[in-house]
Design an enzyme around this catalytic site. Sequence first.
Site, PDB file in Angstrom:
ATOM      1  N   CYS A 201       0.816  -1.217   0.000  1.00  0.00           N
ATOM      2  CA  CYS A 201       0.000   0.000   0.000  1.00  0.00           C
ATOM      3  C   CYS A 201       0.847   1.264   0.000  1.00  0.00           C
ATOM      4  O   CYS A 201       2.009   1.252   0.407  1.00  0.00           O
ATOM      5  CB  CYS A 201      -0.889   0.046   1.249  1.00  0.00           C
TER       6      CYS A 201
ATOM      7  N   CYS B 263      -2.990   5.159   2.203  1.00  0.00           N
ATOM      8  CA  CYS B 263      -4.101   4.240   1.899  1.00  0.00           C
ATOM      9  C   CYS B 263      -5.252   4.443   2.887  1.00  0.00           C
ATOM     10  O   CYS B 263      -5.035   4.530   4.102  1.00  0.00           O
ATOM     11  CB  CYS B 263      -3.610   2.791   1.961  1.00  0.00           C
TER      12      CYS B 263
ATOM     13  N   CYS C 280      -2.235  -2.916  -3.682  1.00  0.00           N
ATOM     14  CA  CYS C 280      -3.551  -2.732  -3.074  1.00  0.00           C
ATOM     15  C   CYS C 280      -4.557  -2.247  -4.120  1.00  0.00           C
ATOM     16  O   CYS C 280      -4.241  -1.396  -4.961  1.00  0.00           O
ATOM     17  CB  CYS C 280      -3.439  -1.711  -1.943  1.00  0.00           C
TER      18      CYS C 280
ATOM     19  N   CYS D 284      -5.817   1.716  -2.714  1.00  0.00           N
ATOM     20  CA  CYS D 284      -4.990   2.920  -2.890  1.00  0.00           C
ATOM     21  C   CYS D 284      -4.189   2.905  -4.185  1.00  0.00           C
ATOM     22  O   CYS D 284      -3.584   3.905  -4.550  1.00  0.00           O
ATOM     23  CB  CYS D 284      -4.056   3.101  -1.699  1.00  0.00           C
TER      24      CYS D 284
ATOM     25  N   CYS E 127      24.433 -14.993   9.910  1.00  0.00           N
ATOM     26  CA  CYS E 127      25.484 -14.347   9.127  1.00  0.00           C
ATOM     27  C   CYS E 127      25.278 -12.834   9.059  1.00  0.00           C
ATOM     28  O   CYS E 127      26.207 -12.098   8.719  1.00  0.00           O
ATOM     29  CB  CYS E 127      25.551 -14.947   7.724  1.00  0.00           C
TER      30      CYS E 127
END
Length: 356
Positions: free
Chosen positions: A37, A41, A68, A71, A318
């Site tokens: 989004c 939104c 989305c 939006c 790591c």
Amino acid sequence: MRLDLPDDDILYGALLARDPAWDGRAYVGVTSTGILCRLTCPARKPKRENCVFFGTIGAGIEAGFRPCKRCHPLQPAAQADPAVQALIKALEADPSRRWREGDLVALGHDPSTVRRAFKRHFGMTFLDMARQTRLHAGLTTLAQDGRVIDAQLDAGFSSGAAFRAAFARHLGLPPGAFRSDALLKADWFQTPLGPMIAVSDATHLHLLEFTDRKALPTELKRLHKACKGSLGFGRLAPTDRIEAQLDEYFHGRSAQFDVPLALHGTPFTCAVWDMLQTLPAGSIHSYSDIARRMDRPESTRAVARANGANQIAIVIPCHRVMGADGSLTGYGGGLWRKQKLIDLERQYAPTESIPA
């Protein structure tokens, strides 16, 4: 890049406020829904722990999130370029379509111009965007124990051969190579840093990687060969266990992992991985420090190679190893994830951190 963004608390505050100042500058992936989004939104705001932020739309899509439909994060950038706008509308209208450069030419677009425009606006090409959309649908079906033909249809491929070819490029193996009675089984789950794939047998975890890691196809091929083709889709106990422990980890409750690991590497490489697991969460070390701890001070480069060959992310930490100058250096899951993990682990830092 993710490192260009401010602290996630600032971005989450902007999301809650629907701050227009961040529109087009940052995007949020909601891990509970898999949706990407804009920070403005209008949808109901997700919980803080379900948010992961991206600096580009392309980074969010590559991490497995879908744009989305409320939006429309693709549209603001598209509005500035008629060609981009037309192609975005075409992709939204038919997300399963298998696009080729010839299709762009047939619509009156110059493929090189389209490529540059999409890279500029989204950080990825239009063909890459369309391919990611199809592959995500196919991966979702397979992860839910769906049939290959269902995955093929969900991914929008015109034939089984086309789907197997695309799947092979993404994971390194065709769907038909996965067996239902396999000793090793692969599944995936969402995390605040994007989806991860886990491969385990009945007792041990063999692989844990972010699904967008470039080395994943090679790693899966290696596992497939090691288990003589006995690799399939599904859930076994170690996968459930590591998903639960990662949930504890990301929510700040525990940085302890006790899932038994099956290490696939040379004796030296496995020794490096064992050493990495002794590094306390919240501590930072250099490659030369690891070499000294192993009584192999001349092996700094070999330690770095072993570090990069790690195929059990986070559990074999790591990400706690830096360059001698304190730089992030390489990380297979992306430098933005490495920085995020380091930031997250500050809450787990020991009282007296071991010097790097």
